[in-house]
Design an enzyme around this catalytic site. Sequence first.
Site, mmCIF file in Angstrom:
data_model
loop_
_atom_site.group_PDB
_atom_site.id
_atom_site.type_symbol
_atom_site.label_atom_id
_atom_site.label_comp_id
_atom_site.label_asym_id
_atom_site.label_seq_id
_atom_site.Cartn_x
_atom_site.Cartn_y
_atom_site.Cartn_z
ATOM 1 N N CYS B 79 0.837 -1.202 0.000
ATOM 2 C CA CYS B 79 0.000 0.000 0.000
ATOM 3 C C CYS B 79 0.876 1.258 0.000
ATOM 4 O O CYS B 79 1.599 1.498 -0.953
ATOM 5 C CB CYS B 79 -0.989 -0.039 1.163
ATOM 6 S SG CYS B 79 -2.378 1.101 0.933
ATOM 7 N N HIS B 187 -3.693 -5.033 -0.438
ATOM 8 C CA HIS B 187 -3.204 -5.585 0.831
ATOM 9 C C HIS B 187 -3.187 -7.111 0.761
ATOM 10 O O HIS B 187 -4.229 -7.732 0.987
ATOM 11 C CB HIS B 187 -4.099 -5.129 1.980
ATOM 12 C CG HIS B 187 -3.926 -3.688 2.317
ATOM 13 N ND1 HIS B 187 -3.032 -3.249 3.255
ATOM 14 C CD2 HIS B 187 -4.503 -2.582 1.806
ATOM 15 C CE1 HIS B 187 -3.066 -1.937 3.335
ATOM 16 N NE2 HIS B 187 -3.966 -1.502 2.454
ATOM 17 N N GLU B 189 -2.088 -9.089 2.856
ATOM 18 C CA GLU B 189 -2.404 -9.620 4.202
ATOM 19 C C GLU B 189 -3.887 -9.543 4.511
ATOM 20 O O GLU B 189 -4.343 -10.073 5.524
ATOM 21 C CB GLU B 189 -1.568 -8.879 5.259
ATOM 22 C CG GLU B 189 -2.057 -7.488 5.662
ATOM 23 C CD GLU B 189 -1.745 -6.377 4.666
ATOM 24 O OE1 GLU B 189 -1.367 -6.667 3.514
ATOM 25 O OE2 GLU B 189 -1.900 -5.188 5.048
#
Lengths: 257, 207
Positions: B79, B187, B189
Site C-alpha cells: 500500500c 493488501h 495480508e
Amino acid sequence: MLMKRVIVCLDVRNGQVTKGVKFQGNVDLGDPVDYARRYYQQGADELVFYDITASAEGRTLFVEVVRRVAAAIFIPFAVGGGIRSVDHMRAVLTAGAEKVSLNSPAVREPDLLTAGARAFGCQCVVLGLDAKRVPASAAIPSGYEVVIEGGRTPTGKDAVAWAKEAEARGAGEICLNAIDTDGVRQGYELTITRMIADAVRIPVIASGGGGKPEHLTAAVTTGGADAALVASMVHYGDYTVAAIKAEMAAAGVPVRL
Amino acid sequence: MIGVVDYGLGNLHSVLKALAHHGAAAELVATPAAVAGCSRLILPGVGAFADGMRGLRERGLDEALVAFAASGRPLAGICLGAQLLATTGEEFGTHVGLGIIPGRVVRIPAEAVKVPHVGWNRLVAPVGRSWSGTPLVGTVAGTWAYFVHSYHVVPDDPQDVLAVTSHGPHTITAAVGRGAITGFQFHPEKSGQAGLAMLRLFLGESL
C-alpha cells in the site's frame, strides 16, 4: 471493476457476539473469533464489530477481541462503538482493525472525523449514520433525520446534508443504517440509501433490513450502495455468506466468489 | 531474518499476523542497522506519502532501504509502502520518495468512479508481463485482491508494472516489480487465501 461487498456485522457486548432487534433487548450468541472465522471461510468481504458494551472493563475486553480477530482472519474489518478520540482510534487500529466507524461521537464532535482522517487517512474513517424517516421539512428536506445513541435521540440534522458534510470533513465511507428497517429483515431502506449514494462520492454501505439475498441485490442496484451489511440473516444460520453471494451473482451483481 | 519496517505508521499488526500464520518469525525493524541485518524486508504502511517519508527519514531508514534494495535482497512494499518505493509522490504537494522503482505516485482519476478505490478488485498482468519469478507466480489472472487507496504508482518504465486492475474506465497499477523488489498496492495480508499465498512466495516458500 470493483465488486459489490457483503459485510457481516457483529455486535459485541462484554466480549460476546450479541444481536438485538430494533435496539431493544439482546441475545448473546458466542465468541467473536469463532464468528469471524466462520464468516471469513464463507467468503465475507469484510466484517464490522460494534462494541455495545457500556462498562470500562467491557471496553478493555473489546480491544482484546480486536487483537484475537486480527490473528484469525485475513480480510479487512472495521470496529465501532464508543470511539471518541484519536487515541482510542489508534488503540483499535494498532490492535489490527483496518477502519474505525464513528457514529454518535462524530455528530457531537464533527472535528473527530477530520482528526481521524489526518492521523490515519480517510480510508480508515467510516461514518456510521443512523437515519430515521420523518416528515420532510425546511430543516430536514430529505425526510430522513440523523438519530444518535442507538436511535433514541433525534439530532435535527438532515441525513443527506450530514453525509455530505462528513465526506467533506474526511470520512472515507458511509455506513447508512436505516433505523426503521433495522432488525426486521424486510429489506433495506432503498430511498435514503439511493439519496445518499447519489449525494456523495465515497462508498456507501447499506445497513438495516437485510433478510434475503434479493434485499442485498436491491441495495446495491436500486439503492446504489457499494456494499450491504448483514447480521441476523447469517447469525441465525438462515443463510451462509456464500449462499447470499451466489444468489447475488446469479442476479448479475459483481461479487467476489 | 524477515523484517517488517516500523516507521511510526501503518498496520504492522496485520502484516505480522499474516506472516505468523505461515510460521514466519518476522520482527519489527526500526533502525538502519536492523534493516541491514535482514534477509527479507516488508515495508507496510497506510497514510499520506509525506508522513511516510518523514517517518522513514527521521529514523534514517530511507537510506537504509535504498541500500537494502541495491543489495538484491527481496523487498516488498504494501500500500503506502509500495508507493514510497517511487521517485515522487503527489499527495498534498510533490514529495521525494525512495526512488527504488523510478516513477510517480499520482491520484486515481475521479472521472466516473469513486475515489478512494475501496474494495475487492481483480488482478491482471499487463500485456507481455510475466509473473514468473515474482510473488504473483501462483496467482490466477482475475484473482481478487483487497484495495484501499486514492493514489497509485505510475512507473517510468512500463515493464515495472507487475499487475493492474480496472476501476471504471481507468487502469490502476495494482503491483509494481523490478528484480527482487515488489510493491503491492493492494493488501495481500487482507486478501484472503490468495494474498496469503503471495506472502508465502515472497518469503521464499513454495505453495
